[in-house]
Design an enzyme around this catalytic site. Structure first.
Site, short mmCIF file in Angstrom:
data_model
loop_
_atom_site.label_atom_id
_atom_site.label_comp_id
_atom_site.label_asym_id
_atom_site.label_seq_id
_atom_site.Cartn_x
_atom_site.Cartn_y
_atom_site.Cartn_z
N SER A 157 0.59 -1.27 0.16
CA SER A 157 0.01 0.18 -0.12
C SER A 157 0.67 1.45 -0.03
CB SER A 157 -0.92 0.06 1.18
OG SER A 157 -0.16 -0.12 2.33
N ASP A 402 -3.24 6.53 12.05
CA ASP A 402 -2.50 5.68 11.09
C ASP A 402 -1.22 6.24 10.66
OD1 ASP A 402 -1.11 4.73 8.80
OD2 ASP A 402 -3.16 4.47 7.60
N HIS A 405 0.81 5.37 6.73
CA HIS A 405 0.52 5.69 5.24
C HIS A 405 0.81 7.48 5.46
CE1 HIS A 405 -1.39 1.86 5.30
NE2 HIS A 405 -0.81 1.73 4.27
#
Ligand SMILES: *[C@@H]1O[C@H](CO)[C@@H](O)[C@H](O)[C@H]1NC(C)=O
Ligand SMILES: *[C@@H]1O[C@H](CO)[C@@H](O)[C@H](O)[C@H]1NC(C)=O
Ligand SMILES: *[C@@H]1O[C@H](CO)[C@@H](O)[C@H](O)[C@H]1NC(C)=O
Ligand SMILES: *[C@@H]1O[C@H](CO)[C@@H](O)[C@H](O)[C@H]1NC(C)=O
Length: 429
Positions: A157, A402, A405
């Site tokens: 990702s 998070d 990311h």
């Protein structure tokens, strides 16, 4: 800076290593010797491992030389300048390159403004190498160079974020009905097309590069990861014919435990699974990738990039609040020696050792250090949440931030500026 805990080789590690078939070691040692004598033999020897091998696109008769003219080069990088060593400079006049709302391709996990981030400071930084200036990102040059070509990002990702970033950097040059974005194979493959250019920029989900039980791009397990040894062709067959490949893989290897490595196939009734340390398992993947590249890519016409480990900020180990993470962080880490305390160092060592032996000139995007300064640039709590948040979580936002990311626009645009620099202005080495 401490050595990462995972790098300490325990007695158990030695036992595990001994379980690797000795013929493999013998063969590898032999290959290295032979490779020194004549690069072409390497392919023949490794060919024995993977019978599905097809003829390499350009079996040049001369040994591969490092001083070759790189494909796509329009100039040279400044001699001796390490563009990955530098500092962040605030530059509101040239950053960000685009607005979040202007780029419809950003997935809701990365649209921080839309999800309530109250400021845009993280968008306003420019990377300044110590020894030289970066060439400015020229979207026209990039698109023209991709005419009739395929560029593909392969990995996890984080690589998908870099993929989306480059599309955001380019798509404004293409009118609406001349571009498209489609997904295939249960979302394993995403293809952006620029019709008038006959160009495609693609993302292929393969978080370990090798076949694993996490290969479903939508439904994948976080725990009990199993990676299949010697399986690079399983995904690699989808990368053939690509002109610019950009690999990454890291996050999924770091579990805090040994990796489960499957010998044989996922279909076998009796599965033989061995355990390898993160470093040994990662080394195995690097060897497979380099082997695949050497065999399937033409160093005169194509380019291969590898993006280094993307750092996380979840332990407050920069001297901030003990136990603090990226939540509510809007400033950069200023200690130029900051590195973090996870397994990044030992993995970097593995990469350095394996890439150093590579026949194919892989361009390494060493973004780990420059990204590690950017505790401000993560998506934190400003992203689409898959599951409703509990009252406990809502009361303590740091608990669901998070810190892996990155918001777009943001840090990953810089990774692509560095890719741009290395693609068009490679160093002579
Ligand atoms: C960008 O690249 C194009 C195509 O090579 C070139 O014509 C143009 O002058 C470049 N723009 C800048 C600002 O360098
Ligand atoms: C379009 O690009 C592909 C490579 O992606 C190439 O094989 C094909 O020949 C190109 N077609 C035209 C009409 O240029
Ligand atoms: C966020 O950080 C600032 C200091 O930078 C602090 O004053 C503020 O209380 C913090 N907010 C939350 C919700 O933790
Ligand atoms: C990447 O950069 C770091 C410093 O930022 C350096 O320590 C490391 O050796 C580099 N890795 C490789 C493989 O060149």
């Amino acid at each position: 800076m401490k050595a990462a805990p995972l790098s300490s080789s325990s007695a158990a590690g030695v036992v595990r290593k001994a379980r690797l078939p000795t013929y493999l070691y013998t063969l590898l040692a032999f290959s290295v010797v032979v490779a020194i004598i004549h690069g072409e033999y390497l392919v023949c020897i490794f060919g024995r491992f993977e019978p599905t091998r097809v003829t390499s696109p350009s079996p040049s008769t001369t040994p591969v030389k490092k001083q070759r003219e790189m494909a796509f080069a329009v100039g040279k990088g400044e001699e001796g300048c390490d563009i990955f060593s530098g500092r962040w400079v605030r530059d509101e006049s040239t950053r960000p390159h685009y607005e979040e709302s202007e780029c419809p391709y950003i997935q809701p996990q990365l649209t921080c403004q839309e999800h309530g981030r109250p400021e845009t400071e993280y968008q306003k930084w420019r990377w300044q190498p110590h020894g030289c200036d970066l060439p400015s990102f020229n979207a026209t040059l990039m698109l023209e160079s991709l005419r009739g070509k395929r560029m593909m990002f392969v990995g996890d990702s984080l690589n998908r974020g870099q993929y989306v970033s480059i599309i955001c950097l380019l798509h404004r040059l293409i009118p609406p009905h001349k571009k498209s974005m489609q997904t295939f194979n249960n979302d394993a493959l995403t293809v952006f097309r620029a019709k008038d250019y006959n160009a495609s920029i693609e993302f292929y989900w393969a978080p370990f590069l090798l076949e694993s039980n996490s290969d479903n791009a939508v439904v994948h397990r976080i725990s009990e990861r199993v990676v299949r040894k010697g399986s690079i062709n399983k995904h690699g067959k989808h990368w053939k014919g690509v002109d610019i490949l950009v690999f990454n893989t890291y996050l999924w290897w770091v579990t805090g435990q040994d990796m489960n490595i499957l010998k044989g196939s996922f279909e076998d009734d009796q599965k033989e699974i061995i355990q390898l340390s993160t470093e040994d398992a990662y080394r195995m993947a690097m060897k497979s990738m380099l082997k695949w590249v050497t065999r399937n890519m033409d160093p005169d016409k194509t380019r291969v990039f590898f993006t280094s480990m993307s750092p996380t900020h979840s332990k407050g180990d920069w001297g901030g609040e003990p136990g603090g993470n990226c939540y509510n962080q809007t400033t950069l880490i200023e200690d130029p020696n900051y590195w973090g305390t996870d397994s990044r160092k030992s993995i970097m060592k593995v990469i350095g050792e394996e890439f150093g032996k590579s026949e194919f000139p892989i361009t390494f995007l060493n973004i780990t250090q420059l990204s590690s300064y950017r505790k401000d640039a993560h998506t934190s709590i400003y992203k689409k949440q898959w599951n409703p948040l509990t009252p406990e979580q809502l009361a303590n936002p740091a608990s669901y931030a998070d810190c892996t990311h990155w918001c777009l626009p943001g840090l990953q645009d810089t990774w692509n500026e560095l890719l741009f620099a290395k693609l068009f202005y490679p160093n002579s080495t």
